[in-house]
Structures are given as structure tokens and as C-alpha cells.
Design an enzyme around this catalytic site. Structure first.
Site, mmCIF file in Angstrom:
data_model
loop_
_atom_site.group_PDB
_atom_site.id
_atom_site.type_symbol
_atom_site.label_atom_id
_atom_site.label_comp_id
_atom_site.label_asym_id
_atom_site.label_seq_id
_atom_site.Cartn_x
_atom_site.Cartn_y
_atom_site.Cartn_z
ATOM 1 N N SER A 98 59.014 31.098 -21.356
ATOM 2 C CA SER A 98 59.248 29.940 -20.503
ATOM 3 C C SER A 98 60.270 29.002 -21.137
ATOM 4 C CB SER A 98 57.917 29.248 -20.225
ATOM 5 O OG SER A 98 58.026 28.344 -19.152
ATOM 6 N N ASP A 222 55.626 35.457 -10.536
ATOM 7 C CA ASP A 222 55.812 34.197 -11.263
ATOM 8 C C ASP A 222 56.205 33.088 -10.288
ATOM 9 O OD1 ASP A 222 56.468 32.172 -13.082
ATOM 10 O OD2 ASP A 222 57.260 33.602 -14.539
ATOM 11 N N HIS A 250 53.190 33.979 -14.314
ATOM 12 C CA HIS A 250 53.872 33.442 -15.493
ATOM 13 C C HIS A 250 53.142 33.805 -16.783
ATOM 14 C CE1 HIS A 250 57.058 31.026 -17.055
ATOM 15 N NE2 HIS A 250 56.289 30.063 -17.530
#
Length: 271
Positions: A98, A222, A250
Site C-alpha cells: 500500500s 482491492d 487489499h
């Protein structure tokens, strides 16, 4: 083993260092708003496969110091450089999830990939987390503004909502509580300021500097770092390999952890 590395006179970064005897190092950089514990399900497995796992808490998060300033990609990348030098790392795999993916990409550009032999990006918030002119992917700017406002108004509620978005597969109440607690360990101002960096900064020019083999993992479902970002990274990074995770959002490091660990180890050993 856990210890601290000084990155500025008044800022110390927490480092979790597992299987220090191994010469095969994977340096993990977590995403927002978690800490090094995000990779627990890698630390449980990869050391037994012969890897040394180094995980940090980026400033403002987890056990690291929480200064008022210093949440730009440049400063966060500089913190990584300080840890790399303090530990004497070389020929290591640098891995980020991320915003951790964004930070390690900036490290590759700003520090010319110092010490890095391979790069791994998991649901990376790059090359731009939000939609921009000429880049119609990612979240809308207003979505990030809304998150920042929620941080200042009711951070625990924001974190609870985020947990529900983070995972595609069902999670238990206790797992949800564990993940939620990681977010609470961050400071409020760091949580908001990293969102500002996600909103404001881009990494298009940094991609052009990456010369090492690069692995991209992306969850098909995601909702945070949207799948088109991975396609843009695959196109923008030479010698990159994109692997889709069909049953993940995610949180692919947990949702498909067996595949995650096996593919990462295979990439390091053979790519």
C-alpha cells in the site's frame, strides 16, 4: 528481536528483525495505518525457508516515535535509508504494501536503489493513489479528503470502516479486533498526514529509475488501491512481473497467504 534505529536526533524507528543469521534479507514496509505486525503471516513462514525478515514501523505508527512532522515520501524514504545503513544491509529484497509500496518506490528513485537487489510491491498506492489529469485511475481526491476529515472527527470509527473495506474474504471478530488495534497504535496526526502525502504525491518519475527485478502482487477485489494501479506499475517498471490474487482484496498478505509466501520466495530465489 526488536530494537530502535535513530533516523533523526529526536526520532527513533522501531525494527523487528527475525532470523538475523541469514544473509537472505527481506525488508518489509507496511501500509497505512498499520505497523510491522501486518506481515505476521509472512514472519511465521519465511524465516523457516531461510530468510531474514526485517520489518519497520514507519514514523508515527506502531512502536516508532511519533513526531509532528516528517510524513512526506522523501522523509519516509530517508528513514528507510537510515535503517538500511544502520543494519549494514546489501543485496536485499525491499518489499512494500500500500503506502509502503509508494515509500519504497520513492526510496528506489531518491536513493538510487541503495543496497536493493529486488523489489516487491503488494497492492501498492502508486504511481498515484488518486485520479489526476491523464491518469483516470485510483480513488477520487474527495474520497481521501473524506478520510482525513474522519481521522480528525472520529478516528476509531474510520478505522472500523476501513477494516471492512480492507478484506474481501470473511474475517473473524477477533481478527478484525487485532487489525483494528494496529490502526489505533498510530498517532492521529501521522494517520492524517500520511493521507495527505497519498493525496498530493506522485511517483511517475521514480518508476523510470527502477532497474532491479520487480514483483507486483494485486488483489482482484482491492477497494483501496484499485487494480488498474497494478497495471500502470507493470507498464511503467521495466522487468516487472504482475501476479493477480483472485480471492483477495487489499489484505492479500493474509487472504491468500500461502500463495503470497510461495510466490515471494520463488521470485527471490529464481527471478
Amino acid at each position: 528481536m526488536g530494537y530502535y534505529v535513530k533516523v533523526e536526533p529526536d526520532v527513533n524507528i522501531y525494527v523487528e528483525d527475525i532470523n538475523r543469521k541469514s544473509q537472505h534479507v527481506i525488508f518489509f514496509v507496511h501500509g497505512w495505518p498499520a505497523n510491522h505486525n501486518l506481515f505476521e503471516y509472512q514472519y511465521n513462514v519465511l524465516p523457516a525457508m531461510g530468510y531474514r525478515c526485517v520489518g519497520i514501523d514507519i514514523r508515527g505508527f506502531g512502536k516508532s516515535d511519533k513526531p509532528w512532522e516528517g510524513y512526506s515520501y522523501d522523509r519516509l524514504a530517508d528513514d528507510i535509508r537510515c535503517v538500511v545503513e544502520a543494519l549494514g544491509l546489501h543485496n536485499f529484497t525491499l518489499a512494500g504494501h500500500s503506502v509502503g509500496g509508494a515509500i519504497v518506490i520513492r526510496y528506489m528513485g531518491r536513493h538510487r536503489g541503495y543496497g536493493v537487489s529486488k523489489l516487491a510491491l503488494f497492492g501498492a498506492a502508486a504511481p498515484s493513489f488518486i485520479q489526476r489529469p491523464g491518469f483516470p485511475y485510483g480513488l477520487e481526491k474527495e474520497d481521501v479528503n473524506g478520510l482525513i476529515q474522519q481521522v480528525y472527527n472520529d478516528r476509531p470509527n474510520m478505522l472500523a470502516d476501513l477494516t471492512n473495506m480492507f478484506f474481501y474474504l470473511p474475517i473473524t471478530k477477533r481478527f478484525s479486533d487485532w487489525f483494528f488495534q494496529m490502526g489505533l497504535e498510530a498517532s492521529g496526526h501521522a494517520t492524517a498526514n500520511v493521507l495527505v502525502s497519498l493525496r498530493e504525491e506522485t511517483l511517475f518519475s521514480d518508476l523510470e529509475t527502477i532497474q532491479v527485478p520487480t514483483l507486483l502482487f494485486q488483489g482482484v477485489h482491492d477497494q483501496i488501491c484499485l487494480p488498474p494501479l497494478a497495471l500502470a506499475l507493470n507498464q511503467g517498471i521495466r522487468n516487472s512481473k504482475l501476479i493477480w490474487f483472485e480471492h483477495s482484496g487489499h489484505g492479500l498478505f493474509w487472504e491468500e497467504r500461502d500463495k503470497f509466501n510461495a510466490e515471494l520466495a520463488d521470485f527471490i530465489a529464481n527471478y
